[in-house]
Design a protein around this motif. Structure first.
Motif, PDB file in Angstrom:
ATOM      1  N   ALA A  65       0.824  -1.215   0.000  1.00  0.00           N
ATOM      2  CA  ALA A  65       0.000   0.000   0.000  1.00  0.00           C
ATOM      3  C   ALA A  65       0.857   1.263   0.000  1.00  0.00           C
ATOM      4  O   ALA A  65       0.385   2.334  -0.393  1.00  0.00           O
ATOM      5  N   LEU A  66       2.109   1.141   0.407  1.00  0.00           N
ATOM      6  CA  LEU A  66       2.970   2.315   0.534  1.00  0.00           C
ATOM      7  C   LEU A  66       3.160   3.082  -0.778  1.00  0.00           C
ATOM      8  O   LEU A  66       3.113   4.318  -0.781  1.00  0.00           O
ATOM      9  N   PRO A  67       3.395   2.400  -1.932  1.00  0.00           N
ATOM     10  CA  PRO A  67       3.523   3.162  -3.175  1.00  0.00           C
ATOM     11  C   PRO A  67       2.272   3.976  -3.511  1.00  0.00           C
ATOM     12  O   PRO A  67       2.368   5.097  -4.020  1.00  0.00           O
ATOM     13  N   GLY A  68       1.083   3.416  -3.220  1.00  0.00           N
ATOM     14  CA  GLY A  68      -0.149   4.147  -3.466  1.00  0.00           C
ATOM     15  C   GLY A  68      -0.257   5.370  -2.576  1.00  0.00           C
ATOM     16  O   GLY A  68      -0.665   6.455  -3.030  1.00  0.00           O
ATOM     17  N   ILE A  69       0.104   5.211  -1.312  1.00  0.00           N
ATOM     18  CA  ILE A  69       0.081   6.343  -0.383  1.00  0.00           C
ATOM     19  C   ILE A  69       1.103   7.393  -0.808  1.00  0.00           C
ATOM     20  O   ILE A  69       0.826   8.602  -0.784  1.00  0.00           O
ATOM     21  N   TYR A  70       2.270   6.937  -1.219  1.00  0.00           N
ATOM     22  CA  TYR A  70       3.318   7.854  -1.671  1.00  0.00           C
ATOM     23  C   TYR A  70       2.850   8.670  -2.875  1.00  0.00           C
ATOM     24  O   TYR A  70       3.069   9.882  -2.943  1.00  0.00           O
ATOM     25  N   LEU A  71       2.186   8.003  -3.836  1.00  0.00           N
ATOM     26  CA  LEU A  71       1.697   8.715  -5.012  1.00  0.00           C
ATOM     27  C   LEU A  71       0.631   9.728  -4.626  1.00  0.00           C
ATOM     28  O   LEU A  71       0.601  10.849  -5.160  1.00  0.00           O
ATOM     29  N   ARG A  72      -0.244   9.354  -3.712  1.00  0.00           N
ATOM     30  CA  ARG A  72      -1.287  10.292  -3.269  1.00  0.00           C
ATOM     31  C   ARG A  72      -0.681  11.517  -2.603  1.00  0.00           C
ATOM     32  O   ARG A  72      -1.193  12.645  -2.760  1.00  0.00           O
ATOM     33  N   LEU A  73       0.423  11.345  -1.911  1.00  0.00           N
ATOM     34  CA  LEU A  73       1.025  12.455  -1.178  1.00  0.00           C
ATOM     35  C   LEU A  73       1.951  13.315  -2.038  1.00  0.00           C
ATOM     36  O   LEU A  73       2.104  14.508  -1.792  1.00  0.00           O
ATOM     37  N   THR A  74       2.585  12.705  -3.053  1.00  0.00           N
ATOM     38  CA  THR A  74       3.597  13.431  -3.826  1.00  0.00           C
ATOM     39  C   THR A  74       3.194  13.702  -5.273  1.00  0.00           C
ATOM     40  O   THR A  74       3.657  14.681  -5.863  1.00  0.00           O
ATOM     41  N   GLY A  75       2.405  12.820  -5.867  1.00  0.00           N
ATOM     42  CA  GLY A  75       2.050  12.978  -7.273  1.00  0.00           C
ATOM     43  C   GLY A  75       3.142  12.537  -8.229  1.00  0.00           C
ATOM     44  O   GLY A  75       3.028  12.745  -9.435  1.00  0.00           O
TER      45      GLY A  75
END
Length: 285
Positions: A65-75
């Motif tokens: 789930a971390l890559p998805g959270i990272y994308l949501r936070l950074t774009g």
């Protein structure tokens, strides 16, 4: 499916094509992480214990789930794919470590790692993913050769059945990748069609004559303004040069200026591998 602005990073809001790509990536990884977390809890409730292998497997699955959270936070989509490739390679490496090393039924999943990274449309990310996958394989090979693998945790099933289950799972995962590839291709094609339609609308309604030229200077495209400005239909301009239609008494200085501008534009297009524009006036006979 409607995508709310809060589903994606601020940088891609209001850009439907990018929002769909980001939302698809985020949903997939959050779903994978949720499955891992629920599996961890369910396994512990059912068995009442948790060994190192199971804890690592469910923990790493939850960490997807971390890559998805990272994308949501950074774009940052390319970086998110790189992180996803790292997490998947580590997860596959962990499973292989405890199920036979290079003889593990899950070993061929390492080949899927760079395939998923290719969806980022970033060569650097794809190369990085392939490097990560190769490094994990090399590590497993070294441990197998050195007989340093931990005790195997293969389920008490027929080895052939276990391998078939792993293959079927890989086929489903590859199918999901194929669907995401098709989505990315369709989005790119729709964007290109939309951009062409906007360009056509601007060109058709421009008051000035807009043309495109081949490297030898011949006209390959002309807007309808040629009818009003030169009294020549666009199709009659194709294959000609402006020197063919310019007034014979046009000032030599203006001709030289046009040739210089055209020469510089062509040189710039050749150097940059794209297109270059310039403006000049033509006096029709």
């Amino acid at each position: 499916m409607q995508i709310a602005d809060w589903h994606v990073h601020l940088n891609v809001r209001g850009r439907p094509r990018h929002m769909r790509r980001h939302a698809s990536f985020i949903r997939q990884h959050i779903a994978g992480g949720t499955v891992g977390l629920l599996g961890f809890i369910g396994f512990f409730v059912v068995t009442g214990s948790m060994d190192v292998f199971a804890a690592g497997a469910f923990g790493l699955l939850a960490a997807t789930a971390l890559p998805g959270i990272y994308l949501r936070l950074t774009g940052h989509l390319a970086s998110s794919y790189a992180l996803s490739s790292l997490m998947l390679a580590i997860l596959v490496g962990w499973l292989c470590l405890w199920t036979g090393g290079v003889d593990s039924p899950a070993i061929f999943w390492l080949a899927i790692v760079p395939l998923e990274a290719a969806l980022s449309a970033s060569r650097r990310t794809a190369i990085l993913a392939a490097s990560i996958s190769a490094t994990v394989f090399a590590g497993l090979l070294a441990l197998s050769v050195a007989s340093s693998l931990p005790p195997a945790h293969l389920p008490s099933l027929d080895p052939f059945l276990v391998r078939m289950i792993a293959i079927v799972a890989a086929i489903f995962y590859a199918g999901a990748l194929a669907m995401r590839t098709q989505l990315a291709y369709q989005l790119a094609e729709d964007a290109a069609d939309s951009e062409e339609a906007r360009y056509r609308m601007v060109a058709d309604n421009a008051s000035d004559l807009i043309t495109r030229h081949a490297i030898d200077g011949t006209i390959v495209f002309a807007t309808p303004a040629s009818r009003r400005l030169l009294n020549i239909t666009p199709d009659k301009l194709l294959g000609t040069r402006f020197s063919d239609i310019a007034h014979v008494e046009e000032a030599q200085a203006e001709q030289a200026e046009q040739k210089q501008a055209m020469s510089e534009a062509f040189s710039s297009a050749l150097r940059q591998g794209g297109e270059a524009g310039f403006e000049f006036s033509v006096t029709a006979p």
